[in-house]
Design a protein around this motif. Structure first.
Motif, PDB file in Angstrom:
ATOM      1  N   GLY A  95       0.927  -1.046  -0.123  1.00 41.71           N
ATOM      2  CA  GLY A  95       0.105   0.370   0.331  1.00 41.71           C
ATOM      3  C   GLY A  95       1.172   1.241  -0.039  1.00 41.71           C
ATOM      4  O   GLY A  95       0.501   2.111  -1.240  1.00 41.71           O
ATOM      5  N   LEU A  96       1.543   0.845   0.644  1.00 43.67           N
ATOM      6  CA  LEU A  96       2.538   2.435   0.754  1.00 43.67           C
ATOM      7  C   LEU A  96       3.682   2.603  -0.045  1.00 43.67           C
ATOM      8  O   LEU A  96       4.005   4.014  -0.793  1.00 43.67           O
ATOM      9  N   PHE A 113       6.006  12.647   3.211  1.00 43.02           N
ATOM     10  CA  PHE A 113       5.427  11.550   4.887  1.00 43.02           C
ATOM     11  C   PHE A 113       5.400   9.998   4.863  1.00 43.02           C
ATOM     12  O   PHE A 113       5.886   9.560   5.373  1.00 43.02           O
ATOM     13  N   LEU A 114       4.591   9.154   3.567  1.00 46.16           N
ATOM     14  CA  LEU A 114       4.797   8.384   2.363  1.00 46.16           C
ATOM     15  C   LEU A 114       6.421   7.819   2.445  1.00 46.16           C
ATOM     16  O   LEU A 114       6.243   6.650   2.748  1.00 46.16           O
ATOM     17  N   LEU A 115       6.852   8.337   2.304  1.00 46.20           N
ATOM     18  CA  LEU A 115       8.489   7.679   1.779  1.00 46.20           C
ATOM     19  C   LEU A 115       9.013   7.290   3.100  1.00 46.20           C
ATOM     20  O   LEU A 115       9.685   6.531   3.476  1.00 46.20           O
ATOM     21  N   GLY A 116       8.483   8.098   3.895  1.00 45.60           N
ATOM     22  CA  GLY A 116       9.296   8.292   5.738  1.00 45.60           C
ATOM     23  C   GLY A 116       8.765   7.079   6.272  1.00 45.60           C
ATOM     24  O   GLY A 116       9.156   5.742   6.878  1.00 45.60           O
ATOM     25  N   VAL A 117       7.849   6.499   6.164  1.00 49.80           N
ATOM     26  CA  VAL A 117       7.049   5.669   6.887  1.00 49.80           C
ATOM     27  C   VAL A 117       6.982   4.509   5.894  1.00 49.80           C
ATOM     28  O   VAL A 117       7.598   3.721   6.806  1.00 49.80           O
ATOM     29  N   LEU A 118       7.466   4.282   4.466  1.00 53.01           N
ATOM     30  CA  LEU A 118       7.879   3.113   3.772  1.00 53.01           C
ATOM     31  C   LEU A 118       9.141   2.638   4.211  1.00 53.01           C
ATOM     32  O   LEU A 118       9.019   1.429   4.888  1.00 53.01           O
TER      33      LEU A 118
END
Length: 104
Positions: free
Chosen positions: A33-34, A86-91
């Protein structure tokens, strides 16, 4: 109001990512999903700048309309959206850390 809308959006997004990661999705599903989210944001950003695709005005209009209450001026003017980072960091955290550590 501008900052309040952004803060509410950030809080809701953070809670949603946490709940999905902790209670709904497996690690593999979270990563998938990420990756889809990061790829989508990156593709959207690239399409805003590649004039040969003929989508510049369409993509800018879509971005400004969909996020008009929360988009920063530099993002509206063409900078990479903060959501991509943000999404890249969470991934990166989900890939590199255990589920317990990444849920902190």
């Amino acid at each position: 109001p501008y900052h309040l809308e952004r803060r509410i959006q950030h809080a809701v997004t953070g809670i949603a990512v946490y709940v999905l990661r902790e209670h709904v999705l497996s690690t593999r599903e979270s990563i998938l999903g990420l990756v889809v989210g990061v790829t989508s944001f990156a593709t959207f950003h690239v399409q805003r700048h590649w004039r040969w695709l003929g989508l510049v005005d369409t993509m800018d209009t879509l971005l400004r309309t969909a996020f008009k209450g929360i988009i920063r001026k530099h993002e509206a003017d063409g900078s990479i959206p903060s959501a991509l980072y943000f999404l890249l960091g969470v991934l990166i955290v989900v890939v590199c850390c255990s589920k317990n550590l990444s849920s902190i």
